[in-house]
Write a protein that holds these residues in place. Structure first.
Motif, PDB file in Angstrom:
ATOM      1  N   ARG A  32       0.945  -1.446   0.102  1.00 11.53           N
ATOM      2  CA  ARG A  32       0.012   0.384  -0.099  1.00 11.53           C
ATOM      3  C   ARG A  32       0.623   1.128  -0.086  1.00 11.53           C
ATOM      4  NH1 ARG A  32      -5.099   1.996  -1.326  1.00 11.53           N
ATOM      5  NH2 ARG A  32      -5.826   3.384   0.273  1.00 11.53           N
ATOM      6  N   ILE A  33       1.399   1.939  -1.267  1.00 15.00           N
ATOM      7  CA  ILE A  33       2.182   2.894  -1.218  1.00 15.00           C
ATOM      8  C   ILE A  33       1.091   4.113  -1.613  1.00 15.00           C
ATOM      9  CG2 ILE A  33       3.970   1.598  -2.167  1.00 15.00           C
ATOM     10  CD1 ILE A  33       2.413   2.566  -4.617  1.00 15.00           C
ATOM     11  N   HIS A  34       2.124   5.817  -0.876  1.00 17.34           N
ATOM     12  CA  HIS A  34       1.642   6.614  -0.911  1.00 17.34           C
ATOM     13  C   HIS A  34       1.802   7.330  -0.798  1.00 17.34           C
ATOM     14  CE1 HIS A  34      -0.739  10.618   1.588  1.00 17.34           C
ATOM     15  NE2 HIS A  34      -1.089  10.356   0.391  1.00 17.34           N
ATOM     16  N   ASP A  35       2.459   8.232  -2.415  1.00 15.66           N
ATOM     17  CA  ASP A  35       4.097   9.212  -2.752  1.00 15.66           C
ATOM     18  C   ASP A  35       3.682  10.633  -2.572  1.00 15.66           C
ATOM     19  OD1 ASP A  35       4.820   7.217  -4.599  1.00 15.66           O
ATOM     20  OD2 ASP A  35       3.993   8.091  -6.431  1.00 15.66           O
ATOM     21  N   LYS A  36       4.488  11.035  -2.174  1.00 18.48           N
ATOM     22  CA  LYS A  36       4.931  12.161  -1.214  1.00 18.48           C
ATOM     23  C   LYS A  36       3.760  13.804  -2.697  1.00 18.48           C
ATOM     24  CE  LYS A  36       8.607  16.318  -0.542  1.00 18.48           C
ATOM     25  NZ  LYS A  36      10.024  15.730  -0.706  1.00 18.48           N
ATOM     26  N   PRO A  37       3.336  14.442  -1.627  1.00 17.69           N
ATOM     27  CA  PRO A  37       2.628  15.197  -2.818  1.00 17.69           C
ATOM     28  C   PRO A  37       3.197  16.335  -3.570  1.00 17.69           C
ATOM     29  CG  PRO A  37       2.222  15.191  -0.011  1.00 17.69           C
ATOM     30  CD  PRO A  37       3.461  14.906  -0.440  1.00 17.69           C
ATOM     31  N   THR A  38       2.770  17.249  -4.870  1.00 21.17           N
ATOM     32  CA  THR A  38       3.173  17.375  -5.580  1.00 21.17           C
ATOM     33  C   THR A  38       4.055  19.083  -4.780  1.00 21.17           C
ATOM     34  OG1 THR A  38       1.348  18.149  -6.598  1.00 21.17           O
ATOM     35  CG2 THR A  38       2.603  16.891  -7.684  1.00 21.17           C
ATOM     36  N   ASP A  60      11.254  21.276   2.992  1.00 23.73           N
ATOM     37  CA  ASP A  60      11.825  20.664   2.223  1.00 23.73           C
ATOM     38  C   ASP A  60      11.043  20.259   0.984  1.00 23.73           C
ATOM     39  OD1 ASP A  60      14.123  19.850   3.668  1.00 23.73           O
ATOM     40  OD2 ASP A  60      13.454  17.776   5.003  1.00 23.73           O
ATOM     41  N   GLY A  61      10.133  20.515   0.915  1.00 22.40           N
ATOM     42  CA  GLY A  61       9.064  20.423  -0.338  1.00 22.40           C
ATOM     43  C   GLY A  61       7.184  20.453   0.491  1.00 22.40           C
ATOM     44  N   VAL A  62       7.391  20.032   1.522  1.00 18.40           N
ATOM     45  CA  VAL A  62       6.125  20.060   1.935  1.00 18.40           C
ATOM     46  C   VAL A  62       5.434  20.887   3.086  1.00 18.40           C
ATOM     47  CG1 VAL A  62       6.076  17.339   0.811  1.00 18.40           C
ATOM     48  CG2 VAL A  62       7.289  17.715   4.015  1.00 18.40           C
ATOM     49  N   VAL A  63       4.070  20.996   3.463  1.00 15.73           N
ATOM     50  CA  VAL A  63       3.948  21.446   4.977  1.00 15.73           C
ATOM     51  C   VAL A  63       4.045  20.353   5.790  1.00 15.73           C
ATOM     52  CG1 VAL A  63       2.328  22.802   5.817  1.00 15.73           C
ATOM     53  CG2 VAL A  63       2.431  23.176   3.159  1.00 15.73           C
ATOM     54  N   ILE A  89      -6.355  16.890   2.491  1.00 14.92           N
ATOM     55  CA  ILE A  89      -7.055  15.611   2.016  1.00 14.92           C
ATOM     56  C   ILE A  89      -6.535  15.718   0.465  1.00 14.92           C
ATOM     57  CG2 ILE A  89      -7.922  14.005   1.792  1.00 14.92           C
ATOM     58  CD1 ILE A  89      -9.047  13.536   4.959  1.00 14.92           C
ATOM     59  N   ARG A  90      -7.478  16.686   0.394  1.00 14.29           N
ATOM     60  CA  ARG A  90      -7.546  16.391  -1.327  1.00 14.29           C
ATOM     61  C   ARG A  90      -5.622  17.364  -1.804  1.00 14.29           C
ATOM     62  NH1 ARG A  90     -12.469  19.662  -0.838  1.00 14.29           N
ATOM     63  NH2 ARG A  90     -11.329  21.875  -1.250  1.00 14.29           N
ATOM     64  N   SER A  91      -4.889  17.830  -1.232  1.00 17.47           N
ATOM     65  CA  SER A  91      -3.472  17.950  -1.587  1.00 17.47           C
ATOM     66  C   SER A  91      -2.256  16.960  -1.313  1.00 17.47           C
ATOM     67  CB  SER A  91      -3.513  19.249  -0.509  1.00 17.47           C
ATOM     68  OG  SER A  91      -2.670  18.497   0.997  1.00 17.47           O
ATOM     69  N   GLN A  92      -2.789  15.668  -1.153  1.00 13.23           N
ATOM     70  CA  GLN A  92      -2.447  14.281  -0.870  1.00 13.23           C
ATOM     71  C   GLN A  92      -2.285  13.850  -2.421  1.00 13.23           C
ATOM     72  OE1 GLN A  92      -0.093  14.087   1.808  1.00 13.23           O
ATOM     73  NE2 GLN A  92      -1.113  16.543   2.587  1.00 13.23           N
ATOM     74  N   HIS A 104       5.185   4.656   2.318  1.00 16.28           N
ATOM     75  CA  HIS A 104       3.953   5.873   2.456  1.00 16.28           C
ATOM     76  C   HIS A 104       4.149   6.254   3.131  1.00 16.28           C
ATOM     77  CE1 HIS A 104      -0.669   6.202   3.939  1.00 16.28           C
ATOM     78  NE2 HIS A 104      -0.828   5.247   2.929  1.00 16.28           N
ATOM     79  N   PHE A 105       3.482   7.958   2.412  1.00 14.98           N
ATOM     80  CA  PHE A 105       4.407   9.461   2.934  1.00 14.98           C
ATOM     81  C   PHE A 105       3.405   9.710   4.140  1.00 14.98           C
ATOM     82  CE2 PHE A 105       3.410  13.461   2.884  1.00 14.98           C
ATOM     83  CZ  PHE A 105       4.935  14.500   2.791  1.00 14.98           C
ATOM     84  N   GLY A 106       1.933   9.631   4.250  1.00 18.47           N
ATOM     85  CA  GLY A 106       1.086   9.717   4.817  1.00 18.47           C
ATOM     86  C   GLY A 106       1.055   9.517   6.366  1.00 18.47           C
ATOM     87  N   LEU A 107       1.950   7.668   6.200  1.00 17.91           N
ATOM     88  CA  LEU A 107       1.792   6.973   7.579  1.00 17.91           C
ATOM     89  C   LEU A 107       3.281   8.011   8.608  1.00 17.91           C
ATOM     90  CD1 LEU A 107      -0.002   4.345   7.331  1.00 17.91           C
ATOM     91  CD2 LEU A 107      -0.963   5.955   8.372  1.00 17.91           C
TER      92      LEU A 107
END
Length: 272
Positions: A32-38, A60-63, A89-92, A104-107
């Motif tokens: 179960r993968i979750h990429d880093k947001p753009t 580092d490119g994220v809030v 959530i929509r930004s992810q 998994h970026f989110g976790l």
């Protein structure tokens, strides 16, 4: 506590099945993968948070997650807090299933899969079968290993279908409930907007409808995706995500899952 144990179990299983050289499953794995947001989405999120009065500089490119958590905790208005959470959530990126591990970026986990009970997803079943094969020393045929990429893609698509069906069902029953509320005046919150109008959620019944700005203002509205605002070209009338408004129910169409609202004057009182 239960949630933490569940996450740890999923992470451990993903690591053992995917990285343990003694097992040698090769490509026979579902992560179960979750990429880093753009960067663009993070810049938009930062601007939105700042428009609500919160400091949200990128690192580092994220809030940073602790900044977002602090902003949510400091927001007393429940509806505005939910809108903020929705925008975050929509930004992810969308979490998906994959044969290849990307973390998994989110976790904030390097290894993650779906394994824990209750078994409610097909990927859970796949992982349980892999564990059974490993513990019972069954070799996995090369032909089966090649199918895991298809399983990952299929499971990801079915998840999207299920989410869309759930949203459509919720919207349908919301419109059914609102069918006899035509002409009612409601207190609402702007939960979305574009250059055509506003999405407004009734603060009491949680049904969402749409306000067409062209029906009430003889001008074009400029929508800023970066700041989540719509501003009238002539009058400068401005609407922002989270604004409190009064609306009147104009029409309800359950067959199309649509509710039409119109903005009302301040001297009109909400219906009981």
């Amino acid at each position: 506590l239960v949630e933490e144990f569940m996450l740890l179990a999923n992470s451990l299983v993903a690591f053992e099945l995917g990285e343990n050289k003694a097992i040698e499953l090769d490509d026979a794995m579902l992560y179960r993968i979750h990429d880093k947001p753009t960067l663009e989405k993070m810049q938009d999120l930062s601007a939105f948070m700042q428009s609500l009065g919160h400091t949200a500089a990128l690192k580092d490119g994220v809030v940073p997650s602790h900044i977002l958590a602090k902003a949510i905790a400091e927001t007393d208005d429940k509806t505005v807090r939910e809108v903020m959470q929705s925008v975050i959530i929509r930004s992810q990126q969308k979490a998906v299933y994959s044969q290849d591990n990307k973390g998994h970026f989110g976790l904030a986990l390097e290894y993650y899969t779906h394994f824990t009970s209750p078994i409610r997803r097909y990927p859970d079943v796949v992982i349980h079968r892999l564990i059974a094969d490993v513990t019972e020393h069954h070799a996995i045929p090369s032909k089966e290993k090649k199918s895991f990429r298809d399983i990952a893609a299929h499971s990801s698509m079915r998840e999207v279908d299920a989410q869309e069906a759930e949203r459509a069902s919720d919207k349908y029953y919301q419109t059914l409930y609102m069918k006899d509320k035509v002409n009612a005046i409601l207190e609402g919150t702007v939960t979305g907007l574009n250059d055509r109008g506003l999405f407004v959620r009734d603060d009491t019944r949680y049904s969402e409808g749409f306000v067409r700005l062209k029906d009430q203002y003889n001008e074009k509205f400029i929508f800023s995706k970066k700041n989540y605002t719509a501003i009238g070209e002539k009058t400068g009338v401005k609407f922002s995500l989270g604004d409190k408004v009064k609306v009147k129910v104009l029409a309800v169409r359950p067959e199309r899952r649509e509710i039409d609202f119109s903005l009302v004057k301040e001297d009109q009182k909400p219906s009981e």
